[in-house]
Design a protein around this motif. Structure first.
Motif, PDB file in Angstrom:
ATOM      1  N   ILE A  55      49.825  41.428  40.931  1.00 52.09           N
ATOM      2  CA  ILE A  55      50.896  40.586  40.380  1.00 52.09           C
ATOM      3  C   ILE A  55      50.572  39.101  40.568  1.00 52.09           C
ATOM      4  CG2 ILE A  55      53.377  40.074  40.555  1.00 52.09           C
ATOM      5  CD1 ILE A  55      52.687  42.926  39.515  1.00 52.09           C
ATOM      6  N   ASP A  56      50.863  38.301  39.519  1.00 54.93           N
ATOM      7  CA  ASP A  56      50.596  36.857  39.575  1.00 54.93           C
ATOM      8  C   ASP A  56      51.878  36.080  39.906  1.00 54.93           C
ATOM      9  OD1 ASP A  56      52.100  36.638  37.241  1.00 54.93           O
ATOM     10  OD2 ASP A  56      50.354  36.424  35.939  1.00 54.93           O
ATOM     11  N   LEU A  57      51.802  34.767  39.838  1.00 51.50           N
ATOM     12  CA  LEU A  57      52.946  33.920  40.222  1.00 51.50           C
ATOM     13  C   LEU A  57      54.139  34.093  39.292  1.00 51.50           C
ATOM     14  CD1 LEU A  57      50.997  30.667  41.180  1.00 51.50           C
ATOM     15  CD2 LEU A  57      52.036  32.344  42.729  1.00 51.50           C
ATOM     16  N   GLN A  58      53.906  34.572  38.067  1.00 53.11           N
ATOM     17  CA  GLN A  58      55.017  34.811  37.137  1.00 53.11           C
ATOM     18  C   GLN A  58      55.708  36.157  37.385  1.00 53.11           C
ATOM     19  OE1 GLN A  58      51.940  33.539  35.398  1.00 53.11           O
ATOM     20  NE2 GLN A  58      52.876  31.574  35.892  1.00 53.11           N
ATOM     21  N   GLY A  59      55.173  36.936  38.332  1.00 54.16           N
ATOM     22  CA  GLY A  59      55.813  38.210  38.656  1.00 54.16           C
ATOM     23  C   GLY A  59      55.332  39.377  37.826  1.00 54.16           C
ATOM     24  N   HIS A  60      54.302  39.156  37.003  1.00 55.40           N
ATOM     25  CA  HIS A  60      53.731  40.303  36.291  1.00 55.40           C
ATOM     26  C   HIS A  60      52.227  40.378  36.496  1.00 55.40           C
ATOM     27  CE1 HIS A  60      53.052  37.251  33.215  1.00 55.40           C
ATOM     28  NE2 HIS A  60      54.358  37.125  33.020  1.00 55.40           N
ATOM     29  N   VAL A  61      51.625  41.418  35.947  1.00 53.94           N
ATOM     30  CA  VAL A  61      50.209  41.678  36.207  1.00 53.94           C
ATOM     31  C   VAL A  61      49.342  40.535  35.679  1.00 53.94           C
ATOM     32  CG1 VAL A  61      48.270  43.216  35.693  1.00 53.94           C
ATOM     33  CG2 VAL A  61      50.512  44.180  36.268  1.00 53.94           C
ATOM     34  N   ASN A  62      48.441  40.067  36.519  1.00 51.43           N
ATOM     35  CA  ASN A  62      47.499  39.005  36.167  1.00 51.43           C
ATOM     36  C   ASN A  62      46.555  39.488  35.067  1.00 51.43           C
ATOM     37  OD1 ASN A  62      44.818  37.567  36.432  1.00 51.43           O
ATOM     38  ND2 ASN A  62      46.026  36.386  37.885  1.00 51.43           N
ATOM     39  N   ASN A  63      46.255  38.589  34.127  1.00 57.00           N
ATOM     40  CA  ASN A  63      45.375  38.933  33.002  1.00 57.00           C
ATOM     41  C   ASN A  63      44.040  39.519  33.443  1.00 57.00           C
ATOM     42  OD1 ASN A  63      47.376  37.866  31.435  1.00 57.00           O
ATOM     43  ND2 ASN A  63      46.201  36.114  30.701  1.00 57.00           N
ATOM     44  N   LEU A  64      43.470  38.974  34.519  1.00 59.79           N
ATOM     45  CA  LEU A  64      42.157  39.448  34.965  1.00 59.79           C
ATOM     46  C   LEU A  64      42.191  40.890  35.442  1.00 59.79           C
ATOM     47  CD1 LEU A  64      40.832  36.312  36.859  1.00 59.79           C
ATOM     48  CD2 LEU A  64      40.087  37.179  34.628  1.00 59.79           C
ATOM     49  N   VAL A  65      43.354  41.322  35.911  1.00 60.41           N
ATOM     50  CA  VAL A  65      43.490  42.700  36.390  1.00 60.41           C
ATOM     51  C   VAL A  65      43.270  43.689  35.232  1.00 60.41           C
ATOM     52  CG1 VAL A  65      45.104  44.372  37.402  1.00 60.41           C
ATOM     53  CG2 VAL A  65      44.970  42.034  38.312  1.00 60.41           C
ATOM     54  N   TYR A  66      43.719  43.317  34.028  1.00 56.93           N
ATOM     55  CA  TYR A  66      43.501  44.192  32.874  1.00 56.93           C
ATOM     56  C   TYR A  66      42.009  44.426  32.647  1.00 56.93           C
ATOM     57  CZ  TYR A  66      48.409  43.836  31.392  1.00 56.93           C
ATOM     58  OH  TYR A  66      49.774  43.918  31.320  1.00 56.93           O
ATOM     59  N   LEU A  67      41.198  43.388  32.823  1.00 57.03           N
ATOM     60  CA  LEU A  67      39.748  43.541  32.654  1.00 57.03           C
ATOM     61  C   LEU A  67      39.184  44.524  33.676  1.00 57.03           C
ATOM     62  CD1 LEU A  67      38.616  39.873  31.959  1.00 57.03           C
ATOM     63  CD2 LEU A  67      38.904  41.723  30.302  1.00 57.03           C
ATOM     64  N   LYS A  68      39.681  44.428  34.900  1.00 56.24           N
ATOM     65  CA  LYS A  68      39.230  45.365  35.938  1.00 56.24           C
ATOM     66  C   LYS A  68      39.633  46.799  35.568  1.00 56.24           C
ATOM     67  CE  LYS A  68      39.674  46.524  40.850  1.00 56.24           C
ATOM     68  NZ  LYS A  68      39.953  47.945  40.550  1.00 56.24           N
ATOM     69  N   TRP A  69      40.867  46.963  35.092  1.00 54.34           N
ATOM     70  CA  TRP A  69      41.309  48.304  34.681  1.00 54.34           C
ATOM     71  C   TRP A  69      40.428  48.851  33.554  1.00 54.34           C
ATOM     72  CZ3 TRP A  69      47.222  46.960  34.107  1.00 54.34           C
ATOM     73  CH2 TRP A  69      47.795  46.864  35.376  1.00 54.34           C
ATOM     74  N   MET A  70      40.088  47.983  32.604  1.00 52.94           N
ATOM     75  CA  MET A  70      39.230  48.407  31.486  1.00 52.94           C
ATOM     76  C   MET A  70      37.865  48.869  32.005  1.00 52.94           C
ATOM     77  SD  MET A  70      40.393  45.312  28.975  1.00 52.94           S
ATOM     78  CE  MET A  70      38.876  45.267  28.021  1.00 52.94           C
ATOM     79  N   GLN A  71      37.303  48.081  32.903  1.00 51.20           N
ATOM     80  CA  GLN A  71      36.007  48.435  33.497  1.00 51.20           C
ATOM     81  C   GLN A  71      36.111  49.754  34.256  1.00 51.20           C
ATOM     82  OE1 GLN A  71      33.593  45.490  33.895  1.00 51.20           O
ATOM     83  NE2 GLN A  71      32.004  46.560  35.013  1.00 51.20           N
TER      84      GLN A  71
END
Length: 146
Positions: free
Chosen positions: A19-35
């Protein structure tokens, strides 16, 4: 449409670290999930690190495209649905949809251009037919449904 490939569903539970400062999943985390989903799919098809090491070859990311549609939150149960859309001589295009089954929302759609490299020479290598075959739907060959 090109080749028909099999779908792989990779389950994700969103944790506090995502989770990022806005309270939702950080964009970079999606890349990790994809990998992670791509690696899990490959392992599921019999192509884990040991198999690629034997070939002295492996996949590296050339580019990512990702479109974020809806945010994800802590404790969400998600699925990354992934498939290899097409192979070229020394690369492939893998597609992804990040889905939240609880409300049937598609949170993100993405694709990665993966290059196949000879790890000793750090040069592109031809993708072996047995790898291509591993990701196609059994029994359908290379024809898409009309």
């Amino acid at each position: 449409m090109g080749m028909v490939t099999n779908l792989y569903r990779h389950k994700i539970e969103v944790v506090a670290d995502d989770i990022d400062l806005q309270g939702h999943v950080n964009n970079l985390v999606y890349l990790k999930w994809m990998q992670d989903a791509a690696v899990a799919h490959s392992v599921d098809k019999g192509w884990g690190q040991a198999e690629y090491d034997q070939l002295r070859c492996g996949w590296v990311v050339r580019s990512h495209q990702i479109e974020y549609r809806w945010p994800a939150f802590e404790n969400d149960q998600l699925e990354v649905v992934t498939w290899v859309e097409s192979f070229r001589r020394a690369s492939c295009i893998r597609k992804y949809e990040v889905q939240r089954p609880s409300d049937q929302k598609t949170l993100a759609i993405a694709q990665t251009n993966w290059a196949f490299l000879n790890m000793d020479k750090r040069m592109p290598a031809k993708v072996p037919q047995e790898i291509i075959d591993a990701f196609l739907v059994e029994g359908l060959g290379q024809t898409a449904p009309s």
